[in-house]
Design a protein around this motif. Structure first.
Motif, mmCIF file in Angstrom:
data_model
loop_
_atom_site.group_PDB
_atom_site.id
_atom_site.type_symbol
_atom_site.label_atom_id
_atom_site.label_comp_id
_atom_site.label_asym_id
_atom_site.label_seq_id
_atom_site.Cartn_x
_atom_site.Cartn_y
_atom_site.Cartn_z
ATOM 1 N N GLU A 579 12.293 101.793 -13.949
ATOM 2 C CA GLU A 579 12.404 101.227 -15.294
ATOM 3 C C GLU A 579 13.499 100.169 -15.351
ATOM 4 O OE1 GLU A 579 12.908 102.832 -19.911
ATOM 5 O OE2 GLU A 579 12.975 104.227 -18.204
ATOM 6 N N LEU A 580 14.616 100.375 -14.641
ATOM 7 C CA LEU A 580 15.696 99.385 -14.629
ATOM 8 C C LEU A 580 15.208 98.076 -14.011
ATOM 9 C CD1 LEU A 580 18.626 98.482 -14.948
ATOM 10 C CD2 LEU A 580 19.132 99.607 -12.750
ATOM 11 N N VAL A 581 14.498 98.148 -12.918
ATOM 12 C CA VAL A 581 13.996 96.926 -12.271
ATOM 13 C C VAL A 581 12.989 96.218 -13.170
ATOM 14 C CG1 VAL A 581 12.741 96.053 -10.275
ATOM 15 C CG2 VAL A 581 14.463 97.817 -9.969
ATOM 16 N N TRP A 633 17.592 84.779 -9.349
ATOM 17 C CA TRP A 633 17.688 86.191 -9.749
ATOM 18 C C TRP A 633 16.310 86.848 -9.852
ATOM 19 C CZ3 TRP A 633 22.071 86.596 -13.996
ATOM 20 C CH2 TRP A 633 23.292 86.258 -13.393
ATOM 21 N N GLN A 634 15.305 86.080 -10.290
ATOM 22 C CA GLN A 634 13.935 86.644 -10.346
ATOM 23 C C GLN A 634 13.434 86.985 -8.948
ATOM 24 O OE1 GLN A 634 11.695 83.720 -12.518
ATOM 25 N NE2 GLN A 634 11.899 84.811 -14.459
ATOM 26 N N ALA A 635 13.749 86.135 -7.977
ATOM 27 C CA ALA A 635 13.363 86.458 -6.599
ATOM 28 C C ALA A 635 14.083 87.716 -6.116
ATOM 29 C CB ALA A 635 13.684 85.271 -5.684
ATOM 30 N N THR A 636 15.369 87.822 -6.490
ATOM 31 C CA THR A 636 16.109 89.043 -6.111
ATOM 32 C C THR A 636 15.503 90.276 -6.777
ATOM 33 O OG1 THR A 636 18.130 87.718 -5.907
ATOM 34 C CG2 THR A 636 18.385 90.106 -6.070
ATOM 35 N N ALA A 637 15.122 90.154 -8.071
ATOM 36 C CA ALA A 637 14.506 91.289 -8.770
ATOM 37 C C ALA A 637 13.161 91.663 -8.159
ATOM 38 C CB ALA A 637 14.353 90.955 -10.254
ATOM 39 N N ALA A 638 12.379 90.661 -7.756
ATOM 40 C CA ALA A 638 11.099 90.959 -7.103
ATOM 41 C C ALA A 638 11.316 91.667 -5.770
ATOM 42 C CB ALA A 638 10.312 89.664 -6.900
#
Length: 812
Positions: A579-581, A633-638
């Motif tokens: 859920e956090l991710v 940051w989106q790449a890191t989140a993915a």
């Protein structure tokens, strides 16, 4: 009317004088039959089957010819042939039994439900059909009685107003389960220790493993079958680390089934009948062989005489020298061709000149006279073509002629070619070439059939290889699982993880490596989530300070801030990480959208002041930097999401059966605690309501006592005083009901989790199988093939150690 004498009694006369029993008057019936048989002339014995009274179509041609030359008119030959044919029938029946048994065993292993047998298959006896339908009938009877049991259970439960698990008839399955466990434990004892030595010796004779045990004094005996090797081959398939190198294996001999098939379906030959006759009736065989040898000697003498006559004619022709004039000879003078439609075929003929004069020849085609029903157009072009149809042939020379045939339409074709010469040949030397040809339809499925035959041959080869390997490793035990060593930190982490994910579906199990990956992902996601969330959800501005309360007024307390959605440290909950991710990705999407909106802002007008232009440029630069940062940051989140998914997927399979059982027990205890808490809360509410009603009733009784002057103190409500003892009894009854309902489901939960783990392992095994197949098709990628086989073997070993039921034939 006078009464009839009793049956079986003695007749009495009217004067009352006793007579002898009728059995003494008539005599012995067996003696009468013997005397009667002596006077009857016995019928003549039936005439044996011979060539005089049997149908020739029943026997092969060579066997019938041997019977016709036999001195006993074929009696011995016919008898031997029929006995050999009977042996063929028994072989076919044994082969059918083997195949039917294997088919039923495969259906039982695959878990396929069998329906009732309604029809009798061709080639099977009634006894075989009844035996083959035994398993379906057992399944149908079991289903029928199961439905009837459920109906009776629900009916009694509704009548008695009790749960179905509290019925006395439901205690049978528990007893049956205990009985089955005791039987399994009994079978685990070696057979030499379980039975007496004399019984073991009897059961091992011819590997029969059957023991006849008398049942009481009734004379009935029960058959006990106990083969210690039963069921081993199927389980041994899990021991294969990789597929054997089939290309380097060479099979010798034939399997029993193939030998039976060759014996059952091969035609009966004369040599086989003669061999059987020599073993069963040597005298008839010697008499038959004497006649056969005499006929062979006569045939050989005739052949030698014909050969001598031909040699004499040839010698006379050579002595006479070349014949005067034109003398030609064609060899051969006829031919038969067969070819597929659209393809060509040819035949070669040779013309020899044995005369003394040169001959000019010409071949002329002659269409034969067709029957009235022939479907051929006489005007159609011929399908035959001869090369070099004319020329000159010198004495002593030879000439070859080739006739080609090609037809696009399937059918039969025929032609004749007539040879005309100058000088002309005599009528006795007339040369005619006859040729016939057949055009066969093309086989469009030959490639597919060849591929199917090759595949079947490969499957049969691999089946034999697996059977041979199973026999070699039959006595090799499965390796025990390695000992699992857990530190105190791992035990505490495992407890926290199981407590936080007890009700998660699908179930996941603690794994130190993947758990560390989840913790790192959670911490990294929290580092990104806090500033992004704060930027998207800024706190409200501080309100003006409230005025001080006046004298006598109480100041209202400030409400505490709401707790954060996610804790600073991970609480070992898999759902919280996921859920956090997901929330982080949503927050980053909002940031990217806001930055895109800033970039889309229009530029200031040309007449704008320099300060406005500088502000606009600064905003654009900040927006571009924000877009770049958001994309990073989106790449890191993915990447974090993929790591979390991979770790969750790995944690779906437990490292050992102990952790799976521990997870099931903890989850069950959690459910019991929740159910028990809900149950006790209901009992407490009921207790409080009853206690209040009892107190009100007591007060009313006290008021009535004061009015009437009589004492009613101590009268219980509804026959029993509601107090602490009553509350304790109700809590005990409720707890027992909860435990009785929840505890029996532990085994069902374990089976369910084993099935889920089996799904995960099967998915991994099939993924490795796809890699193996891809590597086998690609010649450059066979270096890591052995490692793939070992990885597959590791998964199979894990399958066995987790005690997951087998699933068909994908584990081979």
């Amino acid at each position: 009317m006078a009464p009839l004498p009793p049956v079986g009694g003695k007749f009495a006369s009217s004067s009352g004088r006793k007579k002898k029993g009728f059995y003494k008057v008539l005599g012995d019936y067996s003696e009468f039959e013997e005397k009667l048989a002596e006077t009857i002339v016995p019928p003549p014995p039936p005439e044996p089957d011979s060539i005089k009274n049997v149908d020739p179509m029943e026997f092969p041609e060579d066997v019938w010819n041997a019977a016709t030359v036999s001195p006993d008119f074929g009696v011995a030959i016919i008898k031997a042939y029929r006995e050999v044919a009977g042996m063929r029938g028994s072989y076919r029946q044994q082969l059918s039994t083997i195949r039917e048994t294997r088919r039923m065993k495969e259906l039982a292993y695959s878990g396929t439900g069998l329906g009732p047998v309604n029809t009798l298959k061709t080639g099977r006896t009634i006894a075989e059909a009844i035996k083959g339908g035994g398993e379906p009938r057992k399944l149908d009877n079991f289903n029928h009685f199961s439905k009837e049991w459920d109906h009776v259970t629900s009916s009694l439960a509704s009548k008695t107003q009790r749960p179905d698990f509290e019925l006395a008839m439901q205690r049978g399955p528990e007893w049956r389960a205990r009985q089955e466990e005791s039987e399994l434990l009994e079978r685990a004892i070696p057979i030499n220790e379980r039975m007496a030595p004399e019984h073991v010796f009897k059961m091992t004779l011819r590997d029969n493993w059957e023991l006849m045990v008398p049942v009481g004094s009734t004379g009935i005996r029960s058959v006990i079958r106990d083969n210690p090797k039963a069921g081993l081959p199927r389980g041994l398939k899990k021991l294969f680390p990789m597929e054997p190198d089939a290309d380097s294996l060479h099979l010798q001999g034939e399997a029993v089934e193939q030998q039976l098939e060759s014996l059952a379906f091969n035609p009966i030959t004369l040599e086989e009948v003669e061999h059987y006759l020599s073993a069963t009736d040597p005298e008839a065989y010697e008499a038959y062989m004497a006649v056969k040898r005499a006929m062979e000697e006569e045939r050989q003498a005739q052949f030698e005489a014909d050969l001598a006559a031909q040699d004499a004619v040839e010698a006379a022709r050579r002595a006479a020298g070349p014949q005067p004039g034109g003398v030609v000879e064609l060899t051969p003078d006829r031919a038969l061709l067969s070819v597929q439609a659209g393809e060509s075929s040819s035949a070669v003929f040779t013309l020899h000149h044995k005369g003394t004069a040169a001959v000019q020849y010409t071949w002329k085609r002659q269409t034969p006279k067709l029957p009235p029903f022939a479907n051929t157009d006489p005007q159609a072009p011929s399908c035959f073509y001869m090369t070099k149809q004319s020329g000159t042939l010198l004495p002593g020379h030879s000439q070859d002629f080739t006739i080609n045939f090609k037809a696009d339409v399937p059918g039969t074709y025929s032609e004749q070619w007539h040879l005309t010469t100058a000088p002309a040949l005599s009528k006795e030397q007339e040369v005619v070439l006859s040729i016939r040809a057949a055009s066969i339809p093309g086989d469009s499925s030959s490639i597919q059939r060849a591929a199917l035959e090759a595949e079947l041959v490969e499957q049969e080869k691999m089946r034999k290889v697996r059977a041979a390997v199973e026999r070699l490793i039959e006595d090799i035990p499965v390796l025990p699982p390695p000992p699992v060593v857990e530190t105190e930190e791992e035990k505490a982490a495992n407890l926290r993880y199981d407590s936080a994910n007890a009700y998660a579906q699908p179930a996941t199990y603690y794994n130190p490596k993947d758990c560390a990956t989840l913790m790192d992902a959670y911490n990294e996601a929290m580092v990104l989530f806090k500033p992004v969330h704060l930027a998207n959800n800024p706190p409200p501005p501080d309100e003006k300070k409230k005025e001080k309360p006046k004298k006598g007024q109480v100041e209202e307390p400030t409400p505490p801030p709401p707790p954060p959605k996610f804790a600073d440290e991970w609480e070992y909950s898999l759902s919280s990480v996921q859920e956090l991710v997901q929330d982080l990705q949503k927050e980053l999407a909002v940031v990217a959208e806001k930055a895109a909106e800033k970039l889309a802002m229009p530029a200031p007008a040309a007449t704008a002041k320099p300060a406005e232009e500088n502000t606009y440029q600064a905003n654009m630069a900040a927006a571009k930097e924000q877009v770049a940062t958001s994309a990073e940051w989106q790449a890191t989140a993915a990447d974090l999401a993929s790591k979390v998914d991979e770790a969750a997927k790995n944690m779906r399979a437990p490292p050992d059966a102990k952790r799976m059982m521990r997870h099931v027990i903890r989850a069950m205890m959690g459910r019991i605690a929740d159910t028990l808490e809900s149950k006790l809360d209901g009992i407490k509410v009921d207790y409080n309501s009853r206690l209040a009603a009892q107190k009100a009733a007591a007060e009313a009784a006290a008021a009535a006592d004061a009015t009437d002057g009589a004492s009613r103190a101590g009268t219980p409500l509804n026959g029993r005083q509601v107090d602490g003892a009553w509350y304790a009894d109700k809590c005990k009854v409720g707890a027992k009901a909860v435990l009785k309902t929840c505890v029996p489901t532990q085994w069902e939960e374990l089976v369910k989790e084993r099935a889920q783990v089996g799904d995960v392992l099967e998915e991994r095994i099939r993924a490795i199988d796809q890699k193996i197949n891809k590597a086998l098709k690609t010649a450059d990628s066979k270096e890591g093939l052995e490692q793939l086989y070992w990885d597959r073997f590791a998964l199979l070993r894990e399958w066995v150690r987790l005690d997951i039921p087998s699933r068909g034939e994908f584990i081979h």
